[in-house]
Design a protein around this motif. Sequence first.
Motif, PDB file in Angstrom:
ATOM      1  N   HIS A  36       0.837  -1.209   0.000  1.00 49.91           N
ATOM      2  CA  HIS A  36       0.000   0.000   0.000  1.00 49.91           C
ATOM      3  C   HIS A  36       0.872   1.260   0.000  1.00 49.91           C
TER       4      HIS A  36
ATOM      5  N   THR B 291     -13.587   2.588  -1.503  1.00 54.52           N
ATOM      6  CA  THR B 291     -12.464   1.726  -1.852  1.00 54.52           C
ATOM      7  C   THR B 291     -11.152   2.496  -1.777  1.00 54.52           C
TER       8      THR B 291
ATOM      9  N   TYR C 144     -10.404   3.116   1.889  1.00 55.13           N
ATOM     10  CA  TYR C 144     -10.064   1.853   2.552  1.00 55.13           C
ATOM     11  C   TYR C 144      -8.656   1.402   2.191  1.00 55.13           C
ATOM     12  N   TRP C 145      -8.356   1.309   0.898  1.00 53.83           N
ATOM     13  CA  TRP C 145      -7.042   0.828   0.478  1.00 53.83           C
ATOM     14  C   TRP C 145      -5.916   1.743   0.960  1.00 53.83           C
TER      15      TRP C 145
ATOM     16  N   LEU D  29      -5.092   1.351   4.696  1.00 52.27           N
ATOM     17  CA  LEU D  29      -4.330   0.154   5.048  1.00 52.27           C
ATOM     18  C   LEU D  29      -2.820   0.417   5.066  1.00 52.27           C
TER      19      LEU D  29
ATOM     20  N   ASP E 131      -2.252  -1.451   8.591  1.00 52.94           N
ATOM     21  CA  ASP E 131      -1.520  -2.728   8.578  1.00 52.94           C
ATOM     22  C   ASP E 131      -0.297  -2.694   9.498  1.00 52.94           C
TER      23      ASP E 131
ATOM     24  N   ILE F   5      -8.876  -6.585   9.809  1.00 54.66           N
ATOM     25  CA  ILE F   5      -8.231  -6.163   8.563  1.00 54.66           C
ATOM     26  C   ILE F   5      -8.374  -7.228   7.492  1.00 54.66           C
TER      27      ILE F   5
ATOM     28  N   SER G 241     -12.133  -7.972   6.505  1.00 52.32           N
ATOM     29  CA  SER G 241     -12.728  -6.891   5.705  1.00 52.32           C
ATOM     30  C   SER G 241     -12.040  -6.783   4.344  1.00 52.32           C
ATOM     31  N   ASP G 242     -10.740  -7.052   4.301  1.00 54.99           N
ATOM     32  CA  ASP G 242     -10.008  -6.988   3.040  1.00 54.99           C
ATOM     33  C   ASP G 242     -10.519  -8.037   2.055  1.00 54.99           C
TER      34      ASP G 242
ATOM     35  N   HIS H  56     -14.135  -7.070   1.061  1.00 56.95           N
ATOM     36  CA  HIS H  56     -14.109  -5.915   0.164  1.00 56.95           C
ATOM     37  C   HIS H  56     -13.534  -6.280  -1.204  1.00 56.95           C
ATOM     38  N   ASN H  57     -12.407  -6.985  -1.203  1.00 61.34           N
ATOM     39  CA  ASN H  57     -11.763  -7.295  -2.477  1.00 61.34           C
ATOM     40  C   ASN H  57     -12.542  -8.318  -3.294  1.00 61.34           C
TER      41      ASN H  57
ATOM     42  N   GLN I  89      -4.442 -13.199  -0.062  1.00 57.13           N
ATOM     43  CA  GLN I  89      -5.255 -12.613   1.007  1.00 57.13           C
ATOM     44  C   GLN I  89      -6.218 -13.647   1.577  1.00 57.13           C
TER      45      GLN I  89
END
Length: 122
Positions: free
Chosen positions: A22, A42, A45-46, A49, A53, A74, A77-78, A81-82, A101
Motif C-alpha cells: 500500500h 475503496t 479503505y485501500w 491500510l 496494517d 483487517i 474486511s479486506d 471488500h476485495n 489474502q
Amino acid sequence: MKTEFIIRCIYALCLIGAGFNHLQTVLMHGLFWDYNNAPLFTCIYWTSLTFIDPLAAILLFYRPRIGLILTFIIIFSDVVHNTWITLKVGRDLLNYMYISQFLFLVFVLCTIKFPWKAHKTS
C-alpha cells in the motif's frame, strides 16, 4: 520459541508486507489517488491500510489481544471488500493477490486461538 509467538510473527510479517504494498502505491500515486476511478470508499479503505496494517503488526507485540482483533478485522474486511470490488469490475478471483489474502484469512481463522489463549490478560 512458543507457537503463539511464531504465529504473531507470521501475522506481523504478512501485515508489514501488505502495508509495504500500500505504501508503494501511495508513493507512486499519492494519498488521494482514485485507483483508476474506484468507488470513494475503496480509495479510502485501500489507502488507510498503508497505516493500519503496520499499526496492527506493532500491536501484535505491544498489545497482543488488540493486535489480534485488528489483524482479524483487517484481513476479513479486506477479503470481503476485495471479493466485492473484484466481482464488480469483472476480474477473476484467481489472481495471486486475492488468493494470498484469502489464504492469509484462512490461516488467521485456523490459528488465532493459540495467541488469543496465551494473552488472556492483555
